[in-house]
Enzyme design. Structure first.
Site, PDB file in Angstrom:
ATOM      1  N   CYS A 100      41.961  38.609  45.138  1.00 22.07           N
ATOM      2  CA  CYS A 100      43.162  38.318  44.340  1.00 22.07           C
ATOM      3  C   CYS A 100      43.632  36.880  44.598  1.00 22.07           C
ATOM      4  CB  CYS A 100      44.275  39.310  44.692  1.00 22.07           C
ATOM      5  SG  CYS A 100      45.774  38.974  43.753  1.00 22.07           S
ATOM      6  N   LYS A 139      35.731  44.276  46.934  1.00 22.75           N
ATOM      7  CA  LYS A 139      35.508  43.318  45.840  1.00 22.75           C
ATOM      8  C   LYS A 139      35.948  41.933  46.303  1.00 22.75           C
ATOM      9  CE  LYS A 139      36.420  42.721  40.864  1.00 22.75           C
ATOM     10  NZ  LYS A 139      37.494  41.736  40.715  1.00 22.75           N
ATOM     11  N   ASN A 202      29.534  40.186  39.106  1.00 20.54           N
ATOM     12  CA  ASN A 202      30.664  40.193  38.165  1.00 20.54           C
ATOM     13  C   ASN A 202      31.002  38.758  37.731  1.00 20.54           C
ATOM     14  OD1 ASN A 202      34.159  40.210  38.633  1.00 20.54           O
ATOM     15  ND2 ASN A 202      33.190  41.121  36.853  1.00 20.54           N
TER      16      ASN A 202
HETATM   17  C1  LIG Z   1      44.151  40.414  33.235  1.00 20.35           C
HETATM   18  C2  LIG Z   1      43.272  40.528  34.451  1.00 20.35           C
HETATM   19  C3  LIG Z   1      43.650  41.348  35.487  1.00 20.35           C
HETATM   20  C4  LIG Z   1      42.835  41.465  36.632  1.00 20.35           C
HETATM   21  N1  LIG Z   1      43.211  42.313  37.632  1.00 20.35           N
HETATM   22  C5  LIG Z   1      42.382  42.497  38.697  1.00 20.35           C
HETATM   23  C6  LIG Z   1      42.684  43.486  39.689  1.00 20.35           C
HETATM   24  O1  LIG Z   1      43.669  44.223  39.621  1.00 20.35           O
HETATM   25  N2  LIG Z   1      41.802  43.600  40.733  1.00 20.35           N
HETATM   26  C7  LIG Z   1      40.656  42.834  40.828  1.00 20.35           C
HETATM   27  O2  LIG Z   1      39.898  42.993  41.772  1.00 20.35           O
HETATM   28  N3  LIG Z   1      40.351  41.937  39.885  1.00 20.35           N
HETATM   29  C8  LIG Z   1      41.164  41.763  38.825  1.00 20.35           C
HETATM   30  N4  LIG Z   1      40.808  40.894  37.833  1.00 20.35           N
HETATM   31  C9  LIG Z   1      39.490  40.220  37.913  1.00 20.35           C
HETATM   32  C10 LIG Z   1      38.439  41.068  37.183  1.00 20.35           C
HETATM   33  O3  LIG Z   1      38.267  42.313  37.777  1.00 20.35           O
HETATM   34  C11 LIG Z   1      37.077  40.329  37.181  1.00 20.35           C
HETATM   35  O4  LIG Z   1      36.683  40.134  38.513  1.00 20.35           O
HETATM   36  C12 LIG Z   1      37.140  38.987  36.482  1.00 20.35           C
HETATM   37  O5  LIG Z   1      37.902  39.037  35.282  1.00 20.35           O
HETATM   38  C13 LIG Z   1      35.748  38.458  36.140  1.00 20.35           C
HETATM   39  O6  LIG Z   1      35.064  39.390  35.345  1.00 20.35           O
HETATM   40  P1  LIG Z   1      34.952  39.233  33.724  1.00 20.35           P
HETATM   41  O7  LIG Z   1      34.429  37.847  33.452  1.00 20.35           O
HETATM   42  O8  LIG Z   1      33.994  40.317  33.329  1.00 20.35           O
HETATM   43  O9  LIG Z   1      36.326  39.412  33.173  1.00 20.35           O
HETATM   44  C14 LIG Z   1      41.617  40.744  36.715  1.00 20.35           C
HETATM   45  C15 LIG Z   1      41.237  39.936  35.647  1.00 20.35           C
HETATM   46  C16 LIG Z   1      42.036  39.820  34.522  1.00 20.35           C
HETATM   47  C17 LIG Z   1      41.571  38.961  33.367  1.00 20.35           C
END
Ligand SMILES: Cc1cc2nc3c(=O)[nH]c(=O)nc-3n(C[C@H](O)[C@H](O)[C@H](O)COP(=O)(O)O)c2cc1C
Length: 323
Positions: A100, A139, A202
């Site tokens: 985070c 994560k 990811n």
């Molecule tokens: C709106 C939003 C909220 C997110 N909330 C979390 C979360 O609660 N916990 C977490 O580990 N990652 C969170 N992430 C990160 C995503 O889980 C992910 O790692 C990141 O978006 C990259 O993956 P993507 O390119 O497929 O979106 C968040 C991302 C976004 C865009």
């Protein structure tokens, strides 16, 4: 694939996302081929004070399993009492958030700040594993900032302490989304713990091609998809089907998309109530219908709708424009 004792049915997994991962989305992602479901990040202190929104997000149905709860990491004396409230609810695994990027988390040494402290990571994972009746997953991001590459050491510490599955987002804490997703940094983690625990890659998986690239360049066991699956849960099955049978599935039709959007809306309205539920799901319209060439005018119209009926009328026009 087995991760600890979590049976994961496919190699494409939904990501935790604050503000999105309510039960209807989790259900939909599972049905459309995500190998697991997960809540958004939950703060232990909110759980302990019985925050109604958090309690609502923790209600789930059997068809979401395997379902994990993602927890913001705290010292064991603050985190474990909250987890004691979690175990009876029957989650299948608990995921510790060590990526985070929010200032208020990092300033206290939590979230992505843990990426600079493998010793502490080992201690925290170990304490959680010792207390947990279910597998513990972790994560992470690649490091705190560019130039550092701490994920392999952090992940090593987590695995030594008993973590059963690792997910790596290929960006640093400082990079937010400005920086390119670094597949070689994910590959370095895979290399470090290969054969011991599954590693999930990811970042920026938005279609079959980007998923295959993630598999090819990192050798990860599965991909996790956040933004790319918003309004497009078909992507999970598309990836899984290709991996298993070499088949490329057809894109969903406008009717398919509209039907799923309405179902998503029904589910959210049922939980949040009509007004709040509508506001929550109206923004999903951009994700669901973006692929049909929704221009700025449509977006403006959708953003201006105040009721489900009004939104439906705008979406009807999307249909007639593209047919
Ligand atoms: C709106 C939003 C909220 C997110 N909330 C979390 C979360 O609660 N916990 C977490 O580990 N990652 C969170 N992430 C990160 C995503 O889980 C992910 O790692 C990141 O978006 C990259 O993956 P993507 O390119 O497929 O979106 C968040 C991302 C976004 C865009």
């Amino acid at each position: 694939m087995i991760s600890g004792r979590v049976e994961v049915g496919t190699r494409a997994l939904m990501a935790p996302m604050v503000g999105y991962n309510e039960a209807p989305l989790r259900r939909i992602c599972r049905r459309f081929g995500s190998g697991l479901a997960v809540t958004e990040m939950i703060k232990p202190e909110k759980l302990l004070r019985g925050d109604p929104q958090v309690l609502r997000d923790l209600d789930f149905a059997e068809n979401e399993r395997p379902l994990g709860i993602q927890i913001a990491v705290r010292e064991p004396e603050d985190m474990l009492p909250a987890l004691d409230l979690i175990w009876p609810r029957g989650f299948d695994f608990v995921d510790l958030n060590m990526g985070c990027p929010l200032k208020k988390e990092c300033n206290k040494g939590w979230g992505a700040a843990l990426l600079r402290d493998p010793e502490r990571v080992g201690r925290l994972v170990g304490a959680t594993v010792a207390a947990s009746p279910v597998p513990v997953t972790v994560k992470v991001r690649t490091s705190y900032e560019l130039g550092e590459r701490s994920a392999p050491d952090v992940v090593e510490a987590a695995v030594e302490a008993g973590a059963g599955l690792i997910c790596v987002h290929g960006r640093t804490k400082m990079g937010w989304y400005r920086e390119q997703n670094d597949l070689s940094a994910i590959a370095a983690v895979v290399e470090r713990v290969a054969g011991r625990v599954p590693v999930v890659g990811n970042g920026d998986v938005v279609d079959l091609e980007s998923a295959l690239r993630m598999f090819r360049e990192t050798r990860c066991d599965a991909v996790m998809i956040g933004r790319g699956a918003m309004g497009n849960p078909w992507l999970f099955e598309r990836i899984d089907r290709y991996l298993n049978r070499g088949e490329v599935l057809e894109d969903p039709s406008l009717e398919d998309v509209r039907a799923l959007y309405e179902e998503h809306m029904d589910g959210v309205v049922e939980i949040f109530g009509e007004k709040k539920g509508f506001a929550q799901v109206r923004r999903y319209a951009f994700y669901y219908f973006g692929r049909f060439g929704l221009g700025n005018e449509w977006r403006r119209q959708i953003a201006g709708t105040k009721s489900r009926a009004a939104l439906g009328a705008v979406l009807d026009q999307v249909g007639s424009e593209s047919s």
